[in-house]
Design a protein around this motif. Structure first.
Motif, PDB file in Angstrom:
ATOM      1  N   UNK A 521       0.835  -1.209   0.000  1.00 33.12           N
ATOM      2  CA  UNK A 521       0.000   0.000   0.000  1.00 33.12           C
ATOM      3  C   UNK A 521       0.864   1.250   0.000  1.00 33.12           C
ATOM      4  N   UNK A 522       1.974   1.229   0.748  1.00 35.53           N
ATOM      5  CA  UNK A 522       2.865   2.386   0.794  1.00 35.53           C
ATOM      6  C   UNK A 522       3.449   2.686  -0.588  1.00 35.53           C
ATOM      7  N   UNK A 523       3.789   1.624  -1.333  1.00 33.22           N
ATOM      8  CA  UNK A 523       4.321   1.793  -2.687  1.00 33.22           C
ATOM      9  C   UNK A 523       3.256   2.364  -3.614  1.00 33.22           C
ATOM     10  N   UNK A 524       2.045   1.835  -3.497  1.00 30.83           N
ATOM     11  CA  UNK A 524       0.951   2.286  -4.363  1.00 30.83           C
ATOM     12  C   UNK A 524       0.513   3.711  -4.049  1.00 30.83           C
ATOM     13  N   UNK A 525       0.590   4.098  -2.776  1.00 28.11           N
ATOM     14  CA  UNK A 525       0.117   5.417  -2.362  1.00 28.11           C
ATOM     15  C   UNK A 525       1.149   6.518  -2.549  1.00 28.11           C
ATOM     16  N   UNK A 526       2.410   6.150  -2.760  1.00 23.35           N
ATOM     17  CA  UNK A 526       3.492   7.146  -2.785  1.00 23.35           C
ATOM     18  C   UNK A 526       3.262   8.280  -3.783  1.00 23.35           C
ATOM     19  N   UNK A 527       2.911   8.014  -5.043  1.00 24.56           N
ATOM     20  CA  UNK A 527       2.747   9.124  -5.994  1.00 24.56           C
ATOM     21  C   UNK A 527       1.685  10.131  -5.569  1.00 24.56           C
ATOM     22  N   UNK A 528       0.593   9.656  -4.975  1.00 24.01           N
ATOM     23  CA  UNK A 528      -0.456  10.564  -4.536  1.00 24.01           C
ATOM     24  C   UNK A 528      -0.098  11.292  -3.253  1.00 24.01           C
ATOM     25  N   UNK A 529       0.555  10.581  -2.327  1.00 20.34           N
ATOM     26  CA  UNK A 529       0.893  11.180  -1.041  1.00 20.34           C
ATOM     27  C   UNK A 529       1.884  12.328  -1.166  1.00 20.34           C
ATOM     28  N   UNK A 530       2.805  12.207  -2.126  1.00 19.72           N
ATOM     29  CA  UNK A 530       3.876  13.202  -2.200  1.00 19.72           C
ATOM     30  C   UNK A 530       3.351  14.568  -2.616  1.00 19.72           C
TER      31      UNK A 530
END
Length: 574
Positions: A521-530
């Motif tokens: 989930x952390x890998x998948x969410x990274x582009x949006x979170x940044x």
């Protein structure tokens, strides 16, 4: 009576003795077993900065007993800002050069509400969150200064260390105390002892001379003429900040520098675009050409008097968004190297002079050294230190001393320190071992030659590492290196993200020792979170005119090529 006769009769006496002895042995075995289960290796961690904190956590993960000795009154190390100059601290305006999704610890993403590139206040908030979440505070002794480190008399057998320290909060802060530890983790970094240059006539200069280590903010330099010597990240940051408040700033550089922006195409963090696994398949000359073209498209380094003679990969580049703007506004004037000082000014290599300087700030780096460690244990010569994979001294009989964060990566250092700590604690536990000294020395020499071939001779480039290759090297030692080919057959979407997307730290938590269920989930969410924190205003929706057919076809073709390449690599490996 019959029972007594039974036990004392000749035919049963031997059996009775054996029974009693066996019960005694079982009892002794149980005592030893439970004692061993309750025994924990006691590990001293010197420094409670980012590296020290992750070392505490990794010790806990491996069942070790960490004791962190911190000289200051807070965690944070380099990132703990103070108004006065201390062992190591940042200046007031410092903003980190790596984006939050690339610099976080692998099993603790930075909250999406934090800005993509964090001021040191945000970094301290994150480190406190990390320490609180994993209950690290209780293992830290503040105001404890380590003054010496030595081997115990039976070190060749035990591998133990004597640590001599001062309790700065005690009635007698100069009193030296001693404790013995099973292993030591050195987390003091390499930004504590300033490196001063030597120029002709430097002592004759009557105005202010200082090192960037002592710089805090612009206030003492308002309306003055200032020379900044050195064009690393600190030199660029200080020159830019001063240029808004001083009469004039001169920035002196010996070789020039390539200047990168924090932002890449479309405003995405540049490090997220650059640090990707698929890039390793692109031939280095092509990588260099594309990289240089991208950097020069932002501004012409030659027109700004910044273009160096070395290629972009031949020196650690500067990361600075504002320097080109301050140059074209006249706030910063680029000058060549200094040849000599006068009483109130300097002479440069091109013969030009500046004769009315109020201050000179030397941004000339730091000396690598460990004052509390004897040279025979950890020799340092000309800013070079011999460490196997930049962690373990190769000359010790027992691998119970490790050094962390003593590198300058082309990427974030927090995840690297964490991988170093995960590996070191497994070595301490005996779950993995180091090779023979000859093999370690061979690896050290190989890395040194690679460094010499790639970078020009400079004290600044003795500990340079490429992010993904070095992380993978450490991950191989741990057993947590992601295998994109195998992953493709179980989770194709995740495999493509790992291979083509940014190499975020959570990739090293997908498998192996220390695997984390939240890694995917952390890998998948990274582009949006940044970019979450930058979306502070609701915008009207764009009109949807339907999919671009040409673009869809191109994407499908690229996907087919990628799948074919991955399958070919898989069959070659198997």
């Amino acid at each position: 009576m019959r029972l007594f006769l039974y036990f004392t009769s000749r035919q049963h006496l031997t059996h009775s003795i054996r029974l009693l002895l066996s019960e005694y042995c079982i009892f002794r075995f149980l005592l030893v077993f439970f004692h061993l289960r309750s025994f924990k290796m006691r590990v001293a961690i010197i420094g409670a900065g980012a590296s020290g904190l992750t070392c505490i956590k990794c010790c806990k993960d491996e069942g070790l007993e960490p004791v962190c000795l911190e000289q200051e009154d807070s965690i944070g190390g380099l990132w703990y800002y103070t108004d006065e100059e201390r062992h190591g601290s940042v200046y007031k305006s410092t903003v980190i050069n790596t984006s939050k999704e690339m610099m976080c610890f692998s099993d603790f993403p930075i909250p999406k509400e934090y800005p993509p590139f964090m001021h040191h206040d945000w970094i301290m908030k994150y480190l406190h969150l990390y320490a609180k979440s994993f209950d690290l505070y209780k293992h830290i002794r503040y105001r404890t200064k380590v003054v010496d480190l030595g081997k115990v008399t039976d070190f060749e057998e035990s591998g133990k260390w004597e640590i001599f320290f001062q309790d700065l909060n005690s009635k007698d802060p100069k009193e030296v105390k001693k404790e013995v530890y099973d292993a030591v983790m050195v987390c003091v970094g390499h930004h504590s002892e300033p490196s001063w240059p030597s120029f002709s006539g430097m002592d004759e200069f009557t105005r202010l001379k200082m090192h960037s280590h002592a710089y805090k903010d612009f206030k003492p330099f308002e309306n003055k003429n200032v020379l900044v010597v050195g064009i690393g990240n600190s030199g660029g940051d200080i020159a830019v900040e001063l240029s808004r408040h001083t009469s004039q700033v001169f920035l002196s550089t010996r070789r020039g520098a390539w200047v990168l922006s924090r932002m890449g195409k479309g405003g995405e963090p540049f490090d997220q675009q650059a640090i990707r696994r698929f890039a390793s398949l692109i031939p280095i000359p092509i990588q260099l050409y594309l990289f240089t073209k991208t950097v020069n498209n932002r501004f012409d380094h030659e027109a700004f008097a910044l273009r160096p003679q070395h290629p972009l990969t031949g020196q650690h580049p500067m990361v600075n968004d504002d320097l080109p703007h301050r140059i074209i506004a006249g706030g910063v004037v680029i000058k060549p190297n200094v040849t000599s000082f006068t009483k109130t000014g300097v002479v440069f290599e091109d013969g030009t002079q500046v004769n009315d300087l109020d201050a000179v700030i030397f941004c000339t780096g730091y000396k690598i050294g460990f004052k509390f460690i004897d040279h025979s244990i950890l020799p340092v010569s000309d800013n070079k230190v011999e460490l196997y994979k930049y962690v373990f001294p190769p000359n010790l009989a027992k691998p119970t001393l490790a050094v962390f964060g003593c590198i300058q990566p082309l990427g974030a250092i927090f995840p690297i320190s964490e991988l170093q700590a995960r590996w070191a604690t497994r070595v301490f536990c005996g779950k993995t071992s180091l090779p023979l000294k000859s093999i370690m020395m061979e690896d050290i020499e190989k890395k040194r030659k690679t460094m010499q071939e790639r970078y020009y001779a400079s004290k600044r480039h003795t500990i340079q590492v490429d992010y993904i290759p070095y992380c993978d090297e450490l991950a191989n030692e741990i057993g947590c290196k992601p295998n994109c080919v195998r992953l493709f057959f179980s989770d194709p979407g995740l495999a493509l993200r790992c291979f083509f997307g940014p190499c975020t730290p959570s990739q090293y938590r997908l498998t192996g020792p220390g695997a984390w269920v939240g890694a995917k989930k952390a890998i998948e969410d990274a582009p949006g979170n940044v970019i979450y924190a930058t979306k502070t205003r609701v915008l009207p929706q764009k009109e949807n005119n339907g999919p671009n057919t040409t673009l869809v076809v191109l994407k499908l073709l690229v996907l087919l090529v990628v799948v074919f390449a991955i399958l070919m690599r898989f069959f070659r490996e198997t």
